[in-house]
Each structure stands twice: as C-alpha cells, then as structure tokens.
Design an enzyme around this catalytic site. Sequence first.
Site, PDB file in Angstrom:
ATOM      1  N   GLU A 245     -76.346  -0.607 -86.500  1.00 45.35           N
ATOM      2  CA  GLU A 245     -77.502  -0.183 -85.711  1.00 45.35           C
ATOM      3  C   GLU A 245     -77.974  -1.411 -84.946  1.00 45.35           C
ATOM      4  O   GLU A 245     -78.396  -2.397 -85.550  1.00 45.35           O
ATOM      5  CB  GLU A 245     -78.613   0.347 -86.614  1.00 45.35           C
ATOM      6  CG  GLU A 245     -79.857   0.782 -85.856  1.00 45.35           C
ATOM      7  CD  GLU A 245     -81.026   1.080 -86.774  1.00 45.35           C
ATOM      8  OE1 GLU A 245     -82.167   0.732 -86.406  1.00 45.35           O
ATOM      9  OE2 GLU A 245     -80.805   1.640 -87.863  1.00 45.35           O
ATOM     10  N   CYS A 282     -87.510  -0.023 -85.424  1.00 44.57           N
ATOM     11  CA  CYS A 282     -86.349   0.217 -84.570  1.00 44.57           C
ATOM     12  C   CYS A 282     -86.526   1.453 -83.702  1.00 44.57           C
ATOM     13  O   CYS A 282     -85.805   1.625 -82.720  1.00 44.57           O
ATOM     14  CB  CYS A 282     -85.090   0.341 -85.423  1.00 44.57           C
ATOM     15  SG  CYS A 282     -85.230   1.544 -86.769  1.00 44.57           S
TER      16      CYS A 282
END
Length: 509
Positions: A245, A282
């Site tokens: 990620e 995030c």
Amino acid sequence: MAAAPVWSVDPRTGKQREQVAVEATAQEVDAAVRDAHAAREALADRAVRAAFLRSAADELEAARDRLVEAADAETALGPVRLTGELARTCYQLRAFAGIVEEGAFLDVVIDHPDDTATPPVPDLRRYKIPLGVVAVYSASNFPFAFSVAGGDTASALAAGCPVVVKAHPDHPALSELVARVIRRAAARHEVPDGVLGLVHGFDAGIELIRHPLVAAAGFTGSVRGGRALFDEAAARPVPIPFHGELGSLNPVLVTEAAAAERGEAIGAGLAGSMTLGVGQFCVKPGLVLAPASTAGDALLKSLTDAVSDTDPGVLLDHRMRDNFLAGVTERAQLPGVESPVTAGAGGEHTVSAGFLTVPAERLTREGEHDLLLEECFGPVTVVARYTDEAEVRAVLSRLPGNLTATVHVSSEEAAGQGRGAELLRELTPLAGRVLVNGWPTGVAVAPAQHHGGPYPATTSTSTSVGGTAIERWLRPVVYQGAPEALLPPELKDDNPLGLPRRFNGRLER
C-alpha cells in the site's frame, strides 16, 4: 551492515528517549528468516493456528496499559486513539481465528472422474496452501493495526505463514514489546518463537526482501519506499508477490445539488475527516471537487470555520513534519492557488491544519499543477472549484489509482434522479472502495471490506483489511489421480475436517 543503535524518539520534542536495539546485520536477518521457516510445521494444524491467534489477542489486551503508554510515547497519537486501535487489532486477530476454523478460505474443490465430458475429466482435487515465510513492513501511522501484530501479520499467521517483521523506526520500543507479547501467546500452544521474527534497520529491510526463503511481502508506507521494495521483489532470481500500500489521494466529488442541500454539513464533515489523526490517515481526503457556486461558497465557509477551530497537532516524526511544511509551501505557491486557512507550523514541534483552493480547470491538463494530484501527508486538502461537468470528468480522468473515492449527492440524486448512478460508475475505476455521502477515514474490519486499489494505491488487487486479506498468502494446488490414502485430509471424499467445499459441482456447507 553496521550495527547502528536503534533509538526510541519522542515526536513531541524530537529528543531520543532510550536505546531499544541495534540494527540487524545480514546474519541476523538470515537467522530470523530461517527460524521462521523452521516454524512452519507448528502452524500446520488449523486448530493450533486459531487458538494462537485468540491467545495473541488475549495477551495484547492483558498488556494494554503498558502498550498504549509505549505507543503514545513514540507516536503522540494519544491514549484514546491508541486504545481504540489496539481493540481493533485484537478484534482482527479473533476474526481471523474464526476464518481459520470455518475453513472456507481453503477453497476446496473436488471433481470425480467423468468420462462423458468433452474432454474427459480425471479425478481432480484442489485447495490452497500457505506460501511460506512472509516479510511484513510496518506502517508509521498505525503502530498496532498495521504493524507487528497488524493485519498483514494476522492474516499471514492465519494462512499458516510464519512472519518476519521489519519494525518501523518511529516506534521501535513498542515493536519489541508487541513481539514479546505475541511470542508469549505462541508459547502457550508450543509454537516456537521463530514464528514471529523482528528486525530493525533500513538495510535489514533490503536483506529481508532479498532472502531466498521469504515467499511474499506486505508493506504499508510511501510510494518511494514501497516501489523500491516492490522492484527488489520482482528483481529476485525467484520473484515473489509484493502486496504494498503506497499512497492515495482519495478524491471526493460534491455535486451542485448536494452542496445546495447540505453544503455546511459537508464542509464540517470534510474538516473532521481531513484533520483526523492530524491528517495522518492513508484514506484522508486529499482532493475535493466542489462547485464554483453560491452553494459551493457555503461549503467552503463551513470548512474554513471548522478547520480554523482545529488545534495544532504533532506528526509522527520530524522528518514527516519537514516534508509536510515543504509540501504545503510548494503547493501554495502555484499560480491560482489560494489558502483560505494556511496549513503550516503550529509551533516548534506541531503543525496546524489548513486547505488550499484552485480552479478545477488548472487540473484538467498536464503541467505545474500536477503536484496537487499527489498525496501530501498531514492535515491539508485541496479543494478544486469546478464550473461544469466537463471539468469534473477531465479532472477525474487524470487521477491515479486510489484506496477510496467518494461522492456526495442530494436526496433526489440518491433516489436515482440525476447523475448519481453515472457518477458512481465514473468513480469505480479509480478506487477499491467507493463511498456515497460519507467520509473515507475509518476502515471497518469486516468480511466485505476492501482496502486496496489501482496503482499506486496498492501493488496488487488484494486487500489488507477484512477476511479476504488471507488470500494474499496462499496458493492453489491440485492433485490429479491421487489415491485416497495419499491425499491430505482436506481433500478426502468423506470430509473428515467438515470443510465447506464444492463437491462434483455442488456447494456443500
């Protein structure tokens, strides 16, 4: 590699607190991986795996006060946030224990011979097996949920894969504590300590991804760091899966009708989402498409009021603080960009939240404003004011892959009138999670969750949150014509383990 000391640092002051460990040498990385490799057989029994995961959750809860104190000292995220994150981590471990016991993740399929088929079908029996040792690279912003005992580790252990964690330098003391807690849980089930290795240091992270016994890797962090490791994983003599990620802008689109209906509420909600955790999520909304209209003005006033009332906060480390200040300054100096609330230094060690505005037309073509289409980690967002739907489509067409994409629609649009459904279709290619009339911060741990998206959000199509995260650490294998006596119990006709399976084309539960 030089064995440099590893220090715990207080982000509130930037001062070293204590020496925690030393950076792992190549030999120490090798030993950790080999110990993990040797622990594979201890995880072969699904009952042991499930019990181990539950014990890990129990041990973490028992050590909660000490762990939260250590985490707060190294991250400044606060006891309330960290207590909740630890609870989420324990829930996740127990959820994977349930998945292991259920057994559907093994994806058992049995087809008996069929000579009448074209071509004829032999005896075929398929299921999934663990890949082997998994390297996990901890995240800075989630010291529990995406770190030593986080989702990558929990899902890998659930799949039957031992783990070696590369600790994040922002919370090394906490990483050591959590690793000891997990190993204590392992000992309760006669699982060796090697089932969870822990190494420190940049060079150790490179050695880890290159180790021939590492079979896969999970990463949460920056585009630069993740891409470097991704390339290392691909360049090995035997390439391995790398589930990374890397970064996400998480665009939000507000329709004219939604702004007219509840612009003030949308502005306040945006402020809460973009400043949550000092903007260190995030899934923070980093780009908002809002109408250049009276309704859009009301949204911006609400956003201005709410962000102005937000207290300064501490970022996870001073490197991130420096990058945030530089990133905001560079963006604010672009032509046509305004700062209704200026983000910047809130004090010697803190930052203040803010947001930028820009005409959406500036983002419809390549040029100097491309920087506004890149993530800026911290409490800031960009509001692009659009004049028509053509500008919206042009901006959306230029966006990279994201973890999330959000659309705010009016009541009528939500009921199917207008372009609501069309907008949903336009956003779907951009992200792994598409939200309607909500905010992306907050990722529920649930069977249907997907936390991933097109590159650079992630390097694969998998999720790092939710039950299907276990699939990253498995590979299918099929046995053809194997005598019943030689088959593993998962593939025997009488189903001694009581697994859900597809048997001769029919789903059995």
